[in-house]
Design a protein around this motif. Structure first.
Motif, mmCIF file in Angstrom:
data_model
loop_
_atom_site.group_PDB
_atom_site.id
_atom_site.type_symbol
_atom_site.label_atom_id
_atom_site.label_comp_id
_atom_site.label_asym_id
_atom_site.label_seq_id
_atom_site.Cartn_x
_atom_site.Cartn_y
_atom_site.Cartn_z
ATOM 1 N N ILE A 13 107.055 18.622 -55.886
ATOM 2 C CA ILE A 13 108.317 18.370 -56.617
ATOM 3 C C ILE A 13 109.704 19.038 -55.804
ATOM 4 N N LEU A 14 109.836 17.916 -54.968
ATOM 5 C CA LEU A 14 111.185 18.327 -54.088
ATOM 6 C C LEU A 14 112.430 18.085 -54.835
ATOM 7 N N PRO A 15 113.694 18.630 -53.894
ATOM 8 C CA PRO A 15 114.990 18.476 -54.785
ATOM 9 C C PRO A 15 115.228 16.773 -54.766
ATOM 10 N N GLN A 16 114.948 15.944 -53.804
ATOM 11 C CA GLN A 16 115.283 14.605 -53.753
ATOM 12 C C GLN A 16 114.361 13.544 -54.241
ATOM 13 N N LEU A 34 99.905 11.364 -46.711
ATOM 14 C CA LEU A 34 101.018 11.907 -47.390
ATOM 15 C C LEU A 34 101.631 10.509 -47.871
ATOM 16 N N ASP A 35 102.109 10.090 -49.244
ATOM 17 C CA ASP A 35 102.873 9.138 -49.661
ATOM 18 C C ASP A 35 104.273 9.533 -49.597
ATOM 19 N N GLN A 36 105.062 8.899 -48.327
ATOM 20 C CA GLN A 36 106.503 9.294 -48.334
ATOM 21 C C GLN A 36 107.251 8.646 -49.300
ATOM 22 N N GLY A 37 106.746 7.675 -50.047
ATOM 23 C CA GLY A 37 107.670 6.756 -50.900
ATOM 24 C C GLY A 37 108.466 5.649 -50.185
ATOM 25 N N THR A 75 112.809 8.349 -44.467
ATOM 26 C CA THR A 75 111.764 8.552 -45.789
ATOM 27 C C THR A 75 112.065 9.873 -46.310
ATOM 28 N N GLY A 76 113.042 10.419 -45.880
ATOM 29 C CA GLY A 76 113.413 12.208 -46.254
ATOM 30 C C GLY A 76 114.247 12.575 -45.041
#
Length: 210
Positions: A13-16, A34-37, A75-76
């Motif tokens: 759970i990250l800030p964004q 990793l699912d980067q969204g 993606t971040g």
């Protein structure tokens, strides 16, 4: 252990946003995915600034994949994708204030991509350290390639990096969704265990393992 017992999914759970990593043990090695969204496309770089950025990377317009734009995707982290058809061996950061130049394009980092071979290079912004395998960039490269019709969505492909450091690496990429509606960016690879640690959650934060 069977394959189901060896596979673990971790939610961070990250800030964004919240991201998930799936790991699987295979002997002395591990595979992580990793699912980067969903990616965000920030736009193409105008021609004048593109020329400055190329020169800052020790490249010229003759190196470019001329039909493809320099484009900022995230993606971040916001990466400037620099598509070339030749000259990857000569690419390096030669501008003394490269980070400020990137900021003019709305980018935080740059990734030079040799399109025919799907091989890339990435450095920290002072150019002193070259990365072996940049997973955060690989996701943006995948989104770029799918957007411009160079690879198909929902199929695995490899991005190569690290050859010029003496540590060639491969990153597995899959982009889910259609060209105009990418749903997820998946990036993974095989790694070896070189250290162990513990994940601790701070007050108000959590790390979940499924």
């Amino acid at each position: 252990m069977n394959s189901a017992e060896e596979s673990r999914t971790w939610s961070f759970i990250l800030p964004q946003k919240t991201v998930q990593v799936t790991t699987r043990q295979d002997g002395n090695h591990y595979h992580a995915l990793l699912d980067q969204g969903q990616p965000t496309f920030f736009g193409k770089v105008e021609q004048g600034l593109a020329g400055e950025l190329l020169a800052a990377l020790n490249l010229t317009p003759a190196n470019l994949a001329a039909e493809l734009p320099l484009e900022v995707i995230s993606t971040g982290l916001r990466y400037l994708i620099v598509p070339i058809r030749q000259g990857l061996a000569h690419a390096r950061i030669v501008h003394p204030a490269f980070e400020g130049l990137l900021a003019k394009a709305g980018a935080q980092f740059a990734y030079v991509l040799d399109v025919p071979t799907l091989e890339g290079r990435h450095w920290n912004n002072d150019g002193r350290l070259e990365d072996v395998a940049t997973g955060s960039a690989a996701g943006t490269v995948g989104a770029y390639l799918v957007k411009h019709g160079l690879v198909q969505s929902d199929q695995d492909f490899l991005l190569h990096q690290g050859r010029f450091t003496g540590r060639p690496s491969q990153m597995h990429i899959r982009i889910k969704g259609q060209l105009d509606a990418i749903q997820a960016v998946l990036v993974g690879g095989d790694v070896s265990l070189i250290a162990q640690g513990r994940l601790l959650s701070l007050p108000g934060e959590s790390v979940n393992r499924n």
